[in-house]
Write an enzyme that holds these catalytic residues in place. Sequence first.
Site, PDB file in Angstrom:
ATOM      1  N   CYS A 139      69.604  52.184  -7.191  1.00 24.09           N
ATOM      2  CA  CYS A 139      68.636  52.446  -6.111  1.00 24.09           C
ATOM      3  C   CYS A 139      69.088  53.656  -5.296  1.00 24.09           C
ATOM      4  O   CYS A 139      70.083  53.602  -4.580  1.00 24.09           O
ATOM      5  CB  CYS A 139      68.525  51.176  -5.265  1.00 24.09           C
ATOM      6  SG  CYS A 139      67.898  51.396  -3.596  1.00 24.09           S
TER       7      CYS A 139
ATOM      8  N   CYS B 122      69.315  53.288  -1.506  1.00 25.82           N
ATOM      9  CA  CYS B 122      70.474  52.439  -1.170  1.00 25.82           C
ATOM     10  C   CYS B 122      71.743  53.280  -1.105  1.00 25.82           C
ATOM     11  O   CYS B 122      72.529  53.168  -0.167  1.00 25.82           O
ATOM     12  CB  CYS B 122      70.686  51.350  -2.223  1.00 25.82           C
ATOM     13  SG  CYS B 122      69.332  50.183  -2.374  1.00 25.82           S
TER      14      CYS B 122
END
Length: 148
Positions: free
Chosen positions: A69, A72
């Site tokens: 991600c 993230c």
Amino acid sequence: MARFLKMTCLNCGIVNRVPGEKIGAGPKCGTCGSRMNDGKVREMDPAVLAKAAKNDDLPLLVDFWAPWCGPCRMMAPAFQEAAQSLAPNARLAKINTEDYPKVSMKNNIRGIPALILYQNGKEIARQAGAIPANAIEDFVRQKAKVTS
Ligand SMILES: [Zn+2]
């Protein structure tokens, strides 16, 4: 009369009881000796998360993330910065939802990064999406009872 705060050791998962006035004194886990609230972001596993979520009195913000991600990974330095700012009065930790896919389902997480804030043994707030360090800090200070 000392007021004790329950705090799960994020290293070994043992629940410690720390006197309120010792929160700023660098308390260590009575079992493994790990520093409890030194402003470092620690990786959790589902067992430690479950324990901390239902026991911890000190605010605990958990970042549900995964290595694939992009947002993230972008938020990781901000998350670490907020952890330093909030220590010793709140703790920040992360859990890898790729390693532990069931935690996303169990916590009704539809997208990552997702932040869940716990205090006094329960979830008190959540936030979806990547946000900067000052917003992470404000989120914790506004939603949780943070000493200073
Ligand atoms: Zn420990």
